[in-house]
Design a protein around this motif. Sequence first.
Motif, mmCIF file in Angstrom:
data_model
loop_
_atom_site.group_PDB
_atom_site.id
_atom_site.type_symbol
_atom_site.label_atom_id
_atom_site.label_comp_id
_atom_site.label_asym_id
_atom_site.label_seq_id
_atom_site.Cartn_x
_atom_site.Cartn_y
_atom_site.Cartn_z
ATOM 1 N N GLU A 170 0.857 -1.179 0.000
ATOM 2 C CA GLU A 170 0.000 0.000 0.000
ATOM 3 C C GLU A 170 0.894 1.231 0.000
ATOM 4 O O GLU A 170 2.041 1.182 0.432
ATOM 5 N N ASN A 171 0.371 2.337 -0.482
ATOM 6 C CA ASN A 171 1.126 3.581 -0.479
ATOM 7 C C ASN A 171 1.056 4.183 0.919
ATOM 8 O O ASN A 171 -0.001 4.591 1.372
ATOM 9 N N TRP A 172 2.171 4.223 1.587
ATOM 10 C CA TRP A 172 2.226 4.800 2.929
ATOM 11 C C TRP A 172 3.192 5.980 2.988
ATOM 12 O O TRP A 172 3.637 6.404 4.050
ATOM 13 N N GLN A 210 9.732 2.658 0.034
ATOM 14 C CA GLN A 210 9.929 1.319 0.602
ATOM 15 C C GLN A 210 8.571 0.669 0.783
ATOM 16 O O GLN A 210 7.701 1.200 1.453
ATOM 17 N N ASN A 211 8.395 -0.491 0.184
ATOM 18 C CA ASN A 211 7.123 -1.164 0.282
ATOM 19 C C ASN A 211 7.350 -2.660 0.093
ATOM 20 O O ASN A 211 7.963 -3.048 -0.906
ATOM 21 N N LYS A 224 6.564 -2.333 4.491
ATOM 22 C CA LYS A 224 7.309 -1.636 5.543
ATOM 23 C C LYS A 224 8.433 -2.473 6.140
ATOM 24 O O LYS A 224 9.432 -1.929 6.584
ATOM 25 N N ASP A 225 8.247 -3.803 6.216
ATOM 26 C CA ASP A 225 9.254 -4.651 6.850
ATOM 27 C C ASP A 225 9.222 -6.034 6.211
ATOM 28 O O ASP A 225 8.279 -6.375 5.505
ATOM 29 N N LEU A 226 10.253 -6.810 6.484
ATOM 30 C CA LEU A 226 10.265 -8.208 6.062
ATOM 31 C C LEU A 226 9.157 -8.964 6.765
ATOM 32 O O LEU A 226 8.753 -8.609 7.877
ATOM 33 N N ASN A 227 8.652 -9.986 6.121
ATOM 34 C CA ASN A 227 7.717 -10.899 6.763
ATOM 35 C C ASN A 227 7.895 -12.261 6.110
ATOM 36 O O ASN A 227 8.782 -12.449 5.285
ATOM 37 N N PHE A 228 7.066 -13.207 6.459
ATOM 38 C CA PHE A 228 7.237 -14.581 5.972
ATOM 39 C C PHE A 228 7.214 -14.668 4.452
ATOM 40 O O PHE A 228 7.914 -15.469 3.855
ATOM 41 N N ASN A 229 6.405 -13.846 3.792
ATOM 42 C CA ASN A 229 6.273 -13.907 2.341
ATOM 43 C C ASN A 229 7.159 -12.916 1.595
ATOM 44 O O ASN A 229 7.092 -12.830 0.380
ATOM 45 N N THR A 230 7.940 -12.139 2.310
ATOM 46 C CA THR A 230 8.825 -11.172 1.671
ATOM 47 C C THR A 230 10.250 -11.627 1.893
ATOM 48 O O THR A 230 10.769 -11.550 3.004
ATOM 49 N N TYR A 231 10.884 -12.122 0.859
ATOM 50 C CA TYR A 231 12.228 -12.673 0.985
ATOM 51 C C TYR A 231 13.304 -11.615 0.775
ATOM 52 O O TYR A 231 14.444 -11.803 1.147
ATOM 53 N N LYS A 232 12.949 -10.503 0.146
ATOM 54 C CA LYS A 232 13.889 -9.405 -0.050
ATOM 55 C C LYS A 232 13.115 -8.109 0.066
ATOM 56 O O LYS A 232 12.034 -7.957 -0.494
ATOM 57 N N LEU A 233 13.674 -7.175 0.809
ATOM 58 C CA LEU A 233 13.074 -5.868 1.000
ATOM 59 C C LEU A 233 14.140 -4.832 0.688
ATOM 60 O O LEU A 233 15.281 -4.974 1.125
ATOM 61 N N PHE A 289 19.153 3.459 -0.779
ATOM 62 C CA PHE A 289 18.436 2.192 -0.877
ATOM 63 C C PHE A 289 19.366 1.087 -0.413
ATOM 64 O O PHE A 289 20.537 1.062 -0.784
ATOM 65 N N PHE A 290 18.845 0.177 0.414
ATOM 66 C CA PHE A 290 19.650 -0.939 0.906
ATOM 67 C C PHE A 290 18.825 -2.221 0.834
ATOM 68 O O PHE A 290 17.745 -2.304 1.415
ATOM 69 N N PRO A 291 19.317 -3.240 0.103
ATOM 70 C CA PRO A 291 18.577 -4.497 0.042
ATOM 71 C C PRO A 291 18.738 -5.279 1.340
ATOM 72 O O PRO A 291 19.849 -5.476 1.816
ATOM 73 N N GLU A 292 17.628 -5.671 1.909
ATOM 74 C CA GLU A 292 17.666 -6.480 3.130
ATOM 75 C C GLU A 292 17.085 -7.847 2.813
ATOM 76 O O GLU A 292 15.957 -7.972 2.368
ATOM 77 N N GLN A 293 17.921 -8.854 3.018
ATOM 78 C CA GLN A 293 17.550 -10.228 2.713
ATOM 79 C C GLN A 293 18.521 -11.136 3.430
ATOM 80 O O GLN A 293 19.490 -10.673 4.011
ATOM 81 N N CYS A 294 18.269 -12.417 3.354
ATOM 82 C CA CYS A 294 19.214 -13.372 3.911
ATOM 83 C C CYS A 294 20.559 -13.163 3.228
ATOM 84 O O CYS A 294 20.639 -13.037 2.006
#
Length: 129
Positions: free
Chosen positions: A19-21, A25-26, A28-37, A53-58
């Motif tokens: 959603e547009n907040w 960044q969309n 807002k945070d990592l979750n079970f279904n978001t493997y890269k943010l 911009f910074f990629p956050e992932q495993c």
Amino acid sequence: MAVRWPASSGKKLPATETENWGSHQNPKDLNFNTYKLVRFQEQVIDGGLKWLFFPEQCRHCVEPPCQMQADMDVEGAIVVDEETGAVIYTEKTKELSFDEGSEFCPYNIPRKKRRKPANGPSATCAWTG
């Protein structure tokens, strides 16, 4: 056992509804279904506005501390794919408490699924328990 679906198979990974907040960044945070943010921040650097911009992932650690900790309780709950180096959380993570593996990730990446998991693919850094 990890399930692999080639990109050409037509299978799609689950996604987080966005959603547009007011940010680039969309979600807002990592979750079970978001493997890269891709995290976004506006910063004033040397008097000018910069978009960062910074990629956050495993990070797929060479020697994953989450795997080392999990193996002490349930062998094979977290595995490293020898071919790709991917750190894969298997269905066996159900046998661990979330804290047993997630607190050992130096990057705070693993997220827990909030409902009972359906039979589906294993995911990188996503707790199924």
